[in-house]
Write a protein that holds these residues in place. Structure first.
Motif, PDB file in Angstrom:
ATOM      1  N   LEU A  44       0.815  -1.346   0.058  1.00  0.00           N
ATOM      2  CA  LEU A  44       0.014  -0.097   0.092  1.00  0.00           C
ATOM      3  C   LEU A  44       0.884   1.321  -0.028  1.00  0.00           C
ATOM      4  CD1 LEU A  44      -2.964  -0.852   2.495  1.00  0.00           C
ATOM      5  CD2 LEU A  44      -3.167  -0.127   0.040  1.00  0.00           C
ATOM      6  N   PHE A  48       1.039   4.102  -2.594  1.00  0.00           N
ATOM      7  CA  PHE A  48       0.706   5.493  -2.262  1.00  0.00           C
ATOM      8  C   PHE A  48       1.934   6.408  -3.083  1.00  0.00           C
ATOM      9  CE2 PHE A  48       2.408   8.817   0.539  1.00  0.00           C
ATOM     10  CZ  PHE A  48       1.201   9.603   0.508  1.00  0.00           C
TER      11      PHE A  48
ATOM     12  N   GLY C  16     -11.837   5.292  -5.365  1.00  0.00           N
ATOM     13  CA  GLY C  16     -10.992   6.263  -4.610  1.00  0.00           C
ATOM     14  C   GLY C  16     -10.735   7.400  -5.262  1.00  0.00           C
TER      15      GLY C  16
ATOM     16  N   ARG D 225      -6.319  -1.191   9.726  1.00  0.00           N
ATOM     17  CA  ARG D 225      -5.407  -0.186   9.312  1.00  0.00           C
ATOM     18  C   ARG D 225      -5.218  -0.166   7.606  1.00  0.00           C
ATOM     19  NH1 ARG D 225      -2.325   2.893  12.634  1.00  0.00           N
ATOM     20  NH2 ARG D 225      -0.228   2.416  11.597  1.00  0.00           N
ATOM     21  N   ASN D 226      -4.904  -1.517   7.257  1.00  0.00           N
ATOM     22  CA  ASN D 226      -4.561  -1.685   5.846  1.00  0.00           C
ATOM     23  C   ASN D 226      -5.804  -1.352   4.972  1.00  0.00           C
ATOM     24  OD1 ASN D 226      -2.043  -2.571   6.423  1.00  0.00           O
ATOM     25  ND2 ASN D 226      -2.320  -4.663   5.980  1.00  0.00           N
ATOM     26  N   LEU D 229      -6.388   2.211   4.747  1.00  0.00           N
ATOM     27  CA  LEU D 229      -5.409   3.018   3.768  1.00  0.00           C
ATOM     28  C   LEU D 229      -5.847   2.714   2.461  1.00  0.00           C
ATOM     29  CD1 LEU D 229      -1.643   2.562   4.962  1.00  0.00           C
ATOM     30  CD2 LEU D 229      -3.089   4.514   4.579  1.00  0.00           C
ATOM     31  N   ARG D 230      -6.189   1.439   2.002  1.00  0.00           N
ATOM     32  CA  ARG D 230      -6.405   1.066   0.649  1.00  0.00           C
ATOM     33  C   ARG D 230      -7.617   1.717   0.125  1.00  0.00           C
ATOM     34  NH1 ARG D 230      -7.286  -4.879   0.971  1.00  0.00           N
ATOM     35  NH2 ARG D 230      -4.902  -4.577   1.125  1.00  0.00           N
ATOM     36  N   GLN D 231      -8.613   1.889   1.133  1.00  0.00           N
ATOM     37  CA  GLN D 231      -9.794   2.839   0.545  1.00  0.00           C
ATOM     38  C   GLN D 231      -9.633   4.285   0.535  1.00  0.00           C
ATOM     39  OE1 GLN D 231     -12.526   1.069  -0.215  1.00  0.00           O
ATOM     40  NE2 GLN D 231     -12.269  -0.691   0.907  1.00  0.00           N
ATOM     41  N   LEU D 233      -6.611   5.742  -0.003  1.00  0.00           N
ATOM     42  CA  LEU D 233      -5.255   6.176  -0.433  1.00  0.00           C
ATOM     43  C   LEU D 233      -5.011   7.542  -1.225  1.00  0.00           C
ATOM     44  CD1 LEU D 233      -2.791   4.511  -0.205  1.00  0.00           C
ATOM     45  CD2 LEU D 233      -2.948   3.747  -2.594  1.00  0.00           C
ATOM     46  N   ARG D 234      -6.208   8.147  -1.685  1.00  0.00           N
ATOM     47  CA  ARG D 234      -5.939   9.495  -2.327  1.00  0.00           C
ATOM     48  C   ARG D 234      -6.641  10.614  -1.603  1.00  0.00           C
ATOM     49  NH1 ARG D 234      -7.499   5.564  -6.098  1.00  0.00           N
ATOM     50  NH2 ARG D 234      -6.056   5.255  -7.807  1.00  0.00           N
ATOM     51  N   ARG D 235      -6.683  10.294  -0.173  1.00  0.00           N
ATOM     52  CA  ARG D 235      -7.285  11.491   0.538  1.00  0.00           C
ATOM     53  C   ARG D 235      -5.813  12.035   1.055  1.00  0.00           C
ATOM     54  NH1 ARG D 235     -12.608  12.019   0.515  1.00  0.00           N
ATOM     55  NH2 ARG D 235     -13.335  11.185   2.398  1.00  0.00           N
ATOM     56  N   PRO D 236      -6.264  13.336   1.356  1.00  0.00           N
ATOM     57  CA  PRO D 236      -5.100  14.208   1.720  1.00  0.00           C
ATOM     58  C   PRO D 236      -4.439  13.788   2.997  1.00  0.00           C
ATOM     59  CG  PRO D 236      -7.011  15.609   1.625  1.00  0.00           C
ATOM     60  CD  PRO D 236      -7.403  14.156   1.073  1.00  0.00           C
ATOM     61  N   VAL D 238      -3.949  10.771   4.373  1.00  0.00           N
ATOM     62  CA  VAL D 238      -3.016   9.706   4.060  1.00  0.00           C
ATOM     63  C   VAL D 238      -1.735  10.242   3.722  1.00  0.00           C
ATOM     64  CG1 VAL D 238      -2.583   7.815   2.818  1.00  0.00           C
ATOM     65  CG2 VAL D 238      -5.018   8.297   3.326  1.00  0.00           C
ATOM     66  N   LYS D 239      -1.663  11.235   2.893  1.00  0.00           N
ATOM     67  CA  LYS D 239      -0.292  11.947   2.487  1.00  0.00           C
ATOM     68  C   LYS D 239       0.124  12.384   3.770  1.00  0.00           C
ATOM     69  CE  LYS D 239       1.034  15.299  -0.944  1.00  0.00           C
ATOM     70  NZ  LYS D 239       0.517  16.297  -1.924  1.00  0.00           N
ATOM     71  N   LEU D 242       1.570   9.391   6.025  1.00  0.00           N
ATOM     72  CA  LEU D 242       2.428   8.474   5.391  1.00  0.00           C
ATOM     73  C   LEU D 242       3.665   9.295   5.279  1.00  0.00           C
ATOM     74  CD1 LEU D 242       0.759   6.057   3.050  1.00  0.00           C
ATOM     75  CD2 LEU D 242       1.452   5.539   5.287  1.00  0.00           C
TER      76      LEU D 242
END
Lengths: 66, 226, 211, 248
Positions: A44, A48, C16, D225-226, D229-231, D233-236, D238-239, D242
């Protein structure tokens, strides 16, 4: 301690094969789940990074156009 | 103006009946499948009446389960592809009711013929006469469960395009109680004890399934047309 | 003329990716809303989420906000037509129309007359499967002639139709809006029918729309 | 009629909360489980009937117990997801299912291995083993359905419906299998129906149960948690999450 020696512990009163097979396979299965979870996590994270790069490309392209 | 629930239910059922009447092979093929499975067993285990008679009820029921899976695609697949399913979810009437209508038609054209076919299968498998009434009775009260539960699986997998093997993974475990009680009833009849407690139990399960499954089917359809 | 649809802060994602966010608009009786956007922008998703086929990410949708009796039963007063015609290929055109009407609760239709109107004269008792895509679509479109729905939501209604069909459909649109109806449609074609009550909504699509 | 979707539980909040708890639960699971197992394997007395083979119980019973609880938890999550439209609950299903299937597998496997010295056969159509096998099939169905959809969201919803149907069926299945077993006079593993266990065995067993419960919790949290993240992933958020992690 129930057992007198390591040897006796391993033998489990003659049932050693069954007991250790059961425990071994159980914990192998659990270890596999843990490893799979960790690998999914790192996958993941890679995804990303790829997504970030894709967005960067898009942003750069937009700048060039305007 | 808006159709009453009854009118809409009628329209759904009429449409399904008319469509199937133009594609009779859809009704016939699962029945022929049952007949063929039943033919295979004497060839596989030998034609002796003692062994055949003992396994007859089980074989017929397993064949019925498999044929239900075989015929399950036609429940929703065409409707999904041509957009009818989408329109049904947008009807002002409760979707569960319309789904019930479809399940009822499906039973009429797959479960009921199976009940009628059962004596022939029993004959081929040399089921002793004492077991016949129990077999027909369990099929009569059990096949509605078959149709209703199959409908849930079919609705869940309709958007996947390749239902087959997946559908059997989903559904066969759910059919186990049905199989146990139905073959148990016939066995009870064969050894001379009462079969009706199991038949009654199956009837109860059948009612319960018919009551609850339309809601599951409706929920599954809504997920699938998404 | 009262409002038939009020939409506020609508957002939707697919896989997504944000298709649209903070989408706010409303539509009154007599109005036409033309939704535009490139392929994959989310036009169909928008229409489908309006009628509840697709789950929303966020936002409010209110049908008929000023008419509580209609609002109660908005599904009966809303007509949605998607990409798929919803026509059974085993049944004849006539049977399809009759069953469709029964499902809508209309029982006094003249199916023969309707099929003639949409240009299917002489094809009434052929199985729909033998007709072309455009002709099947016309069978489905007969609904517009007897439906009592106030709001029409049509996804690419002109697909597979010939120029005569498109003309016919636009005439029907004009009639519907003149009678106080409202229409939301997506189309890659510009409407040839001119109306001053045409609204346009452009969905940018992709990630531009988000955040 | 109006519909709304309220971000009841925000993914980022849950993600961080799980992240904070995960190390502690993991450490707890490891410590308790190690204690329980060493105790059970080395210090608990041998059974007077089964000798040392009974020590399999310390894995078999907890996993068998929680395999069922996990299925129920999955169905409850699916129910919550449907009724309150909580996407978090939908994702929880995807996190619980793999853990449940592993627990079921372990209980089946250890049951079979235990059966060999006790019944002299690897597989006996005993009511409990059979029910457990069916539960395993039910799990397979849910997981197969979840993975059949390319869109995880739809997959989770579909699998949720199946899990709910399954959970209604479980009591019926149990009852039918018990009835079937009594009809055919099969063998039963008598260890469950014995007089109450001596404390010297019971306490390590309870410890193992707690250990496995914590382990199941830790594993589900990791997967959850995984899944978040997978769902997302494109949200701010997450940025931020990570990239902070990389710098730290």
């Amino acid at each position: 301690m129930q057992f007198e020696s390591w040897q006796a512990f391993i033998e489990m009163g003659g049932y050693g094969f069954y007991v250790w097979l059961a425990f071994g396979v159980s914990f192998l299965a659990l270890a596999l789940v843990v490893v799979q979870g960790l690998r999914a996590r790192s996958k993941l994270e890679q995804e990303f990074v790829k997504e970030q790069q894709r967005q960067l490309r898009l942003a750069r392209r937009k700048q060039e156009v305007s | 103006m808006q159709a009453t629930s009854w009118q809409a239910l009628q329209a759904v059922m009429r449409r399904d009946l008319m469509v199937v009447m133009r594609r009779r092979s859809d009704v016939l093929n699962p029945l022929l499948f049952v007949l063929m499975v039943v033919t295979l067993f004497p060839l596989a285990v030998g034609p002796g009446p003692d062994i055949l008679g003992r396994i007859a009820a089980g074989v017929i029921w397993v064949a019925a389960l498999l044929s239900a899976l075989l015929g399950s695609e036609r429940l929703f697949r065409e409707d999904y592809l041509d957009g009818t399913l989408e329109q049904l979810t947008l009807q002002p009437q409760p979707l569960a009711l319309l789904a019930f209508g479809k399940v009822a038609v499906h039973w009429l054209l797959s479960g009921l013929p199976l009940v009628i076919l059962a004596p022939l299968c029993a004959l081929l498998l040399k089921l002793p006469l004492e077991g016949w009434s129990a077999l027909v009775a369990t099929l009569l009260v059990g096949t509605p469960i078959l149709s209703a539960v199959t409908a849930i699986g079919a609705a869940l997998t309709v958007s996947l395009g390749r239902g087959g093997a997946l559908l059997s993974l989903l559904l066969l475990p759910l059919f186990i109680p049905l199989l146990i009680f139905a073959s148990g009833a016939v066995e009870a009849a064969l050894v001379g004890t009462e079969a009706w407690p199991q038949v009654l139990l199956l009837a109860g399960l059948s009612l319960l399934t018919l009551l609850l499954s339309p809601f599951a089917v409706a929920a599954a359809i809504r997920v699938s047309v998404n | 003329m009262s409002t038939v649809l009020a939409v506020s802060h609508l957002a939707s994602q697919r896989a997504g990716r944000t298709l649209f966010a903070e989408l706010t608009f409303d539509l009154a009786q007599g109005e036409v809303l033309h939704i535009e956007g490139v392929n994959g922008a989310g036009k169909s998703t928008l229409l489908r989420s309006l009628v509840g086929l697709v789950q929303l990410q966020a936002g409010h949708i209110t049908f008929f906000p000023e008419q509580p009796d209609l609002q109660q039963n908005w599904r009966a007063h809303t007509l949605f037509m998607g990409h798929k015609a919803g026509v059974k290929s085993e049944l004849t055109a006539l049977e399809n129309v009759a069953l469709q009407a029964q499902l809508c609760g209309v029982d006094n239709i003249d199916a023969w007359q309707l099929l003639e109107t949409v240009g299917l004269l002489g094809l009434e008792d052929l199985p729909a499967g033998q007709l072309s895509a455009g002709q099947q679509r016309r069978i489905a479109l007969t609904k517009l002639w007897y439906s009592n729905a106030l709001l029409w939501i049509l996804d690419e209604p002109f697909t597979a139709l010939d120029t005569f069909g498109i003309e016919l459909l636009q005439q029907k649109f004009a009639e519907h809006t003149a009678n106080g109806g409202a229409i939301i449609l997506t189309s890659h074609q510009q409407l040839t029918w001119q109306t001053e009550r045409l609204k346009r909504l452009r969905i940018a699509g992709g990630d531009d729309a988000g955040y | 009629m109006w519909r709304w979707l309220h971000p009841y539980a925000k993914p980022e909040v849950v993600y961080r909360l799980l992240g904070r708890w995960l190390p502690w639960v993991s450490i707890g699971a490891a410590a308790v489980l190690a204690t329980g197992l060493v105790w059970g394997l080395a210090f608990a007395p041998a059974d007077y009937q089964q000798g040392d083979s009974y020590r399999i119980i310390f894995v078999h019973v907890p996993t068998a117990m929680f395999s069922m609880s996990l299925y129920i938890a999955m169905a409850v999550a699916a129910f919550v997801g449907r009724v309150w439209q909580l996407k978090m609950a939908d994702w929880a299903l995807a996190a619980i299912a793999p853990i449940g299937i592993v627990f079921t597998f372990i209980s089946l496997f250890t049951g079979a291995v235990w059966g060999k010295p006790m019944w002299g056969t690897w597989w006996e159509w005993d009511a409990r083993l059979t029910s457990q096998l069916i539960l395993f099939f039910l799990y397979i169905g849910v997981l197969a359905l979840y993975h059949a959809f390319s869109d995880n969201r739809t997959g989770a919803k579909a699998a949720g419906i199946l899990a709910m149907v399954g959970v209604i069926n479980i009591p019926i299945i149990r009852y039918s299998v018990d009835w079937w077993n009594s009809l055919h006079q099969g063998a039963t593993l008598t260890v469950f129906e014995r007089p109450p266990m001596a404390n010297s065995m019971l306490i390590p067993l309870l410890t193992c149960m707690l250990g496995f419960a914590l382990l199941a919790g830790a594993l589900v949290m990791q997967r959850m948690r995984n899944e978040i993240l997978r769902q997302e992933l494109r949200r701010p958020w997450v940025k931020m999450e990570l990239q902070q992690g990389e710098q730290a």
